[in-house]
Design an enzyme around this catalytic site. Structure first.
Site, PDB file in Angstrom:
ATOM      1  CB  CYS A 170      -0.915  -0.313   1.378  1.00 36.24           C
ATOM      2  SG  CYS A 170      -1.574   1.620   1.381  1.00 36.24           S
TER       3      CYS A 170
ATOM      4  CG  HIS B  60      -4.494  -0.821   4.569  1.00 33.72           C
ATOM      5  ND1 HIS B  60      -4.114   0.322   3.796  1.00 33.72           N
ATOM      6  CD2 HIS B  60      -5.392  -1.114   4.669  1.00 33.72           C
ATOM      7  CE1 HIS B  60      -4.653  -0.241   2.823  1.00 33.72           C
ATOM      8  NE2 HIS B  60      -5.382  -1.562   3.186  1.00 33.72           N
TER       9      HIS B  60
ATOM     10  CG  ASN C 267     -12.674  10.547  -5.081  1.00 36.14           C
ATOM     11  OD1 ASN C 267     -13.314  11.105  -5.073  1.00 36.14           O
ATOM     12  ND2 ASN C 267     -11.733  10.650  -5.803  1.00 36.14           N
TER      13      ASN C 267
ATOM     14  N   GLY D  66     -14.017   6.760  -8.714  1.00 40.63           N
ATOM     15  CA  GLY D  66     -12.722   7.645  -9.219  1.00 40.63           C
ATOM     16  C   GLY D  66     -11.778   6.975  -8.090  1.00 40.63           C
TER      17      GLY D  66
ATOM     18  CG  HIS E 219      -4.134   3.971   3.446  1.00 36.88           C
ATOM     19  ND1 HIS E 219      -3.457   3.159   3.891  1.00 36.88           N
ATOM     20  CD2 HIS E 219      -4.612   5.306   4.276  1.00 36.88           C
ATOM     21  CE1 HIS E 219      -3.164   4.084   5.134  1.00 36.88           C
ATOM     22  NE2 HIS E 219      -3.830   5.451   5.737  1.00 36.88           N
TER      23      HIS E 219
ATOM     24  CG  HIS F 118      -6.807   9.382  -0.394  1.00 36.39           C
ATOM     25  ND1 HIS F 118      -7.147   7.478  -0.580  1.00 36.39           N
ATOM     26  CD2 HIS F 118      -7.721   9.428  -1.156  1.00 36.39           C
ATOM     27  CE1 HIS F 118      -7.637   7.551  -1.743  1.00 36.39           C
ATOM     28  NE2 HIS F 118      -7.722   8.603  -2.112  1.00 36.39           N
TER      29      HIS F 118
HETATM   30  P1  5GP Z   1      -7.974   8.854  -5.390  1.00 42.45           P
HETATM   31  O1  5GP Z   1      -7.679   8.884  -6.499  1.00 42.45           O
HETATM   32  O2  5GP Z   1      -7.623   6.992  -4.591  1.00 42.45           O
HETATM   33  O3  5GP Z   1      -9.155   9.387  -4.856  1.00 42.45           O
HETATM   34  O4  5GP Z   1      -6.657   9.433  -5.170  1.00 42.45           O
HETATM   35  C1  5GP Z   1      -5.179   9.131  -5.182  1.00 42.45           C
HETATM   36  C2  5GP Z   1      -4.530  10.456  -5.548  1.00 42.45           C
HETATM   37  O5  5GP Z   1      -3.251   9.837  -4.449  1.00 42.45           O
HETATM   38  C3  5GP Z   1      -4.769  10.979  -6.379  1.00 42.45           C
HETATM   39  O6  5GP Z   1      -5.216  12.384  -6.487  1.00 42.45           O
HETATM   40  C4  5GP Z   1      -3.108  10.769  -7.328  1.00 42.45           C
HETATM   41  O7  5GP Z   1      -2.654  11.927  -8.015  1.00 42.45           O
HETATM   42  C5  5GP Z   1      -2.180  11.191  -5.236  1.00 42.45           C
HETATM   43  N1  5GP Z   1      -1.089  10.266  -5.348  1.00 42.45           N
HETATM   44  C6  5GP Z   1      -0.730   9.336  -6.292  1.00 42.45           C
HETATM   45  N2  5GP Z   1       0.389   9.116  -5.667  1.00 42.45           N
HETATM   46  C7  5GP Z   1       1.359   9.701  -4.998  1.00 42.45           C
HETATM   47  C8  5GP Z   1       2.275   9.332  -4.535  1.00 42.45           C
HETATM   48  O8  5GP Z   1       3.282   8.386  -4.436  1.00 42.45           O
HETATM   49  N3  5GP Z   1       2.682  10.398  -3.588  1.00 42.45           N
HETATM   50  C9  5GP Z   1       1.468  11.454  -3.740  1.00 42.45           C
HETATM   51  N4  5GP Z   1       1.509  12.098  -1.992  1.00 42.45           N
HETATM   52  N5  5GP Z   1       0.205  11.457  -4.161  1.00 42.45           N
HETATM   53  C10 5GP Z   1      -0.103  10.191  -4.682  1.00 42.45           C
HETATM   54 ZN    ZN Z   2      -2.495   1.538   3.610  1.00 50.89          ZN
END
Ligand code: 5GP
Ligand code: ZN
Length: 117
Positions: free
Chosen positions: A9, A51, A90, A96, A101, A103
């Site tokens: 993760c 997690h 999301n 999306g 994990h 967030h």
């Molecule tokens: P989700 O699409 O799951 O709601 O959001 C995941 C977010 O994690 C995305 O906005 C993406 O840009 C961000 N993200 C992906 N990989 C990394 C990383 O290695 N570091 C950081 N700081 N953000 C990341």
């Molecule tokens: Zn995690």
């Protein structure tokens, strides 16, 4: 098991400082860091250190921790001096979610359209 660190993760690795991130806030139970691909002038992710795969699992299994995450979104907005901001979870690939994990996205610093896409 829910709550336990997962080897594969990305956000568990950021929490463990195995992968670098620009950290903006930390509490006993949460970490806030800048999104690597910002969609607004402020785009910060707030994660529980433990997690849970998404907000649904977090809310069900650890509601007090979910409240910590929400409180931190407010603290981030305050530090970033955002009067208006959007908090997004999301949940599921159809909405999306790409990192499994839980967030919260904290987005602000520009006008935000409603309804979102
Ligand atoms: P989700 O699409 O799951 O709601 O959001 C995941 C977010 O994690 C995305 O906005 C993406 O840009 C961000 N993200 C992906 N990989 C990394 C990383 O290695 N570091 C950081 N700081 N953000 C990341
Ligand atoms: Zn995690």
């Amino acid at each position: 098991m829910a709550g336990e660190p997962q080897d594969d993760c990305l956000f568990c690795k950021i929490v463990a400082r195995q992968i670098p991130a620009t950290i903006v806030r930390e509490t006993e139970t949460t970490l806030a860091f800048r999104d690597i691909n910002p969609q607004a002038p402020t785009h910060v992710l707030v994660v529980p250190k433990a997690h849970y795969k998404n907000a649904a699992e977090l809310a069900e299994a650890a509601p007090a921790l979910a409240a910590d995450v929400l409180a931190e979104t407010r603290a981030v907005a305050d530090e970033e001096k955002l009067e208006s901001y959007r908090t997004v979870f999301n949940t599921g690939s159809g909405a999306g979610q790409t990192v499994w994990h839980a967030h919260a996205h904290v987005l602000g610093g520009r006008g935000l359209e409603w309804p979102p896409g």
